[in-house]
Design a protein around this motif. Structure first.
Motif, short mmCIF file in Angstrom:
data_model
loop_
_atom_site.label_atom_id
_atom_site.label_comp_id
_atom_site.label_asym_id
_atom_site.label_seq_id
_atom_site.Cartn_x
_atom_site.Cartn_y
_atom_site.Cartn_z
N LYS A 1 3.97 1.21 18.05
CA LYS A 1 4.80 0.04 17.82
C LYS A 1 3.77 -1.11 17.66
CE LYS A 1 8.69 1.45 20.46
NZ LYS A 1 9.52 1.26 21.61
N LYS B 1 2.53 -0.89 14.06
CA LYS B 1 3.74 -1.34 13.12
C LYS B 1 4.04 -3.02 12.94
CE LYS B 1 6.51 2.70 13.40
NZ LYS B 1 7.60 3.48 13.65
N LEU B 2 3.88 -3.63 14.22
CA LEU B 2 4.11 -4.98 14.19
C LEU B 2 2.88 -5.66 13.53
CD1 LEU B 2 5.49 -5.56 17.72
CD2 LEU B 2 6.57 -6.13 15.60
N GLU C 1 0.81 -4.64 10.99
CA GLU C 1 1.19 -4.38 9.85
C GLU C 1 2.26 -5.34 9.16
OE1 GLU C 1 2.24 -0.15 8.92
OE2 GLU C 1 0.18 0.40 9.68
N LYS C 2 3.28 -5.55 9.93
CA LYS C 2 4.35 -6.39 9.29
C LYS C 2 3.80 -7.79 9.47
CE LYS C 2 9.12 -6.82 10.51
NZ LYS C 2 10.46 -6.52 11.38
N ARG C 3 2.98 -8.36 10.51
CA ARG C 3 2.63 -9.67 10.32
C ARG C 3 1.49 -9.82 9.18
NH1 ARG C 3 1.59 -10.02 16.84
NH2 ARG C 3 3.54 -10.18 17.39
N LYS D 1 1.58 -8.31 6.45
CA LYS D 1 2.35 -8.35 5.03
C LYS D 1 2.78 -9.75 4.92
CE LYS D 1 3.48 -3.49 4.50
NZ LYS D 1 4.65 -2.49 4.51
N GLN D 2 3.26 -10.27 6.01
CA GLN D 2 3.86 -11.72 5.92
C GLN D 2 2.99 -12.42 5.62
OE1 GLN D 2 5.81 -12.20 9.66
NE2 GLN D 2 7.82 -10.80 8.99
#
Length: 60
Positions: free
Chosen positions: A41, A44-45, A47-49, A51-52
């Motif tokens: 988890k 994933k967080l 990677e999301k940050r 990308k943003q």
């Protein structure tokens, strides 16, 4: 005969009494599984940050 005494047919025989059936099984989660899920988890967080942040840089 006392009125509170059980009747003859109310006396239960221990040999005839069946144990309760428990169909539910408890899932045992080990500490290793919890740590593994936690790291997945977090990855994933991150990677999301990332990308943003990249989107914010390209827009600016």
């Amino acid at each position: 005969m006392d009125t509170n005494d059980p009747l003859d047919f109310e006396v239960e025989d221990d040999l005839l009494k069946c144990p309760p059936i428990n169909n539910k099984r408890k899932k045992i989660i080990g500490l290793d599984d919890l740590v593994k899920d936690h790291y997945i988890k977090q990855d994933k967080l991150l990677e999301k940050r990332n990308k943003q942040k990249k989107k914010a840089k390209t827009k600016a």
